[in-house]
Enzyme design. Structure first.
Site, PDB file in Angstrom:
ATOM      1  N   GLY A   1     139.226  -2.877  29.886  1.00  0.00           N
ATOM      2  CA  GLY A   1     139.959  -3.947  30.572  1.00  0.00           C
ATOM      3  C   GLY A   1     139.144  -4.798  31.529  1.00  0.00           C
ATOM      4  CD  GLN A   2     135.210  -2.639  31.969  1.00  0.00           C
ATOM      5  OE1 GLN A   2     135.883  -2.754  30.952  1.00  0.00           O
ATOM      6  NE2 GLN A   2     134.537  -1.545  32.247  1.00  0.00           N
ATOM      7  CE  LYS A   3     138.699 -12.858  35.931  1.00  0.00           C
ATOM      8  NZ  LYS A   3     139.436 -12.930  37.129  1.00  0.00           N
TER       9      LYS A   3
END
Ligand code: G3D
Length: 185
Positions: free
Chosen positions: A69-71
């Site tokens: 889910g990292q940007k």
């Protein structure tokens, strides 16, 4: 026989469901997948790409896709949308600072045509942490009432640490998907 009937027939035979786990990084997706599988949750490294777990749940085979889910990698989520039956959106209910970001990403995801038929389970995770918002509060902050009327959704409070709420959430999701694609089988 229509295409939908053919797809239903194939899925009925396989009893498979494709579940996509998404949410901001650090919300607890990987820990939830480990917990449901009864695996050790004490050492967890961040998901950089994706993990796939196949588990037997009730009488179904769940293929669970846990996507990082990292940007920087959120734009790749769309590569995993195809044929998703159930969507699990995981929220860190104690991370008040990022709830705006969380709401934005969720509503953005729900615009996706390929996910329009997927049942949506929202896990208000980390309920064991003092100061965490309740599922009702999370529902308000995420503006869940604004969701399309046709969407099947539910929010469930949980803790991937203690395991509370995890089965309740998955029970609902699996039953909801089953009632759509297996016709209450
Ligand atoms: P992600 O897969 O969504 O990125 P992870 O998140 O499963 O890697 O979890 C991120 C961190 O949150 C981990 O801690 C994990 O142990 C913790 N965590 C996950 N679920 C819960 C929960 O229900 N309660 C609490 N208290 N913590 C949780 P670390 O310290 O390894 O970063």
């Amino acid at each position: 026989m229509g295409l939908l009937s053919i797809i239903r027939k194939i899925k009925q035979k396989e009893k498979e469901m494709r579940i996509l786990m998404v949410g901001l990084d650090n919300s607890g997706k990987t820990t939830i997948v480990l917990k449901i599988n009864d695996e050790d949750t004490s050492v967890i490294s961040p998901t950089l790409g994706f993990n796939i777990k196949t588990i037997t749940y009730q009488k179904y085979t769940l293929n669970i896709w846990d996507v990082g889910g990292q940007k920087t990698i959120r734009s790749y989520w769309r590569n995993y949308f195809e044929q998703t039956d159930g969507l699990v959106w995981v929220v860190d209910s104690s991370d008040l600072r990022r709830l705006d970001d969380c709401r934005y990403e969720l509503h953005n995801l729900l615009k996706e045509e390929r996910l329009s038929g997927a049942s949506l389970l929202i896990f208000a995770n980390k309920q064991d942490i003092q100061g965490a918002l309740s599922p009702d509060e999370i529902a308000k902050v995420l503006n869940l009432e604004a969701m399309d009327n046709s969407r099947h959704w539910r929010i469930v409070g949980c803790s991937a640490y203690t395991g509370d709420g995890i089965l309740e959430g998955f029970d609902w999701l699996v039953q909801d998907v089953a009632s759509r694609i297996y016709m209450l089988d």
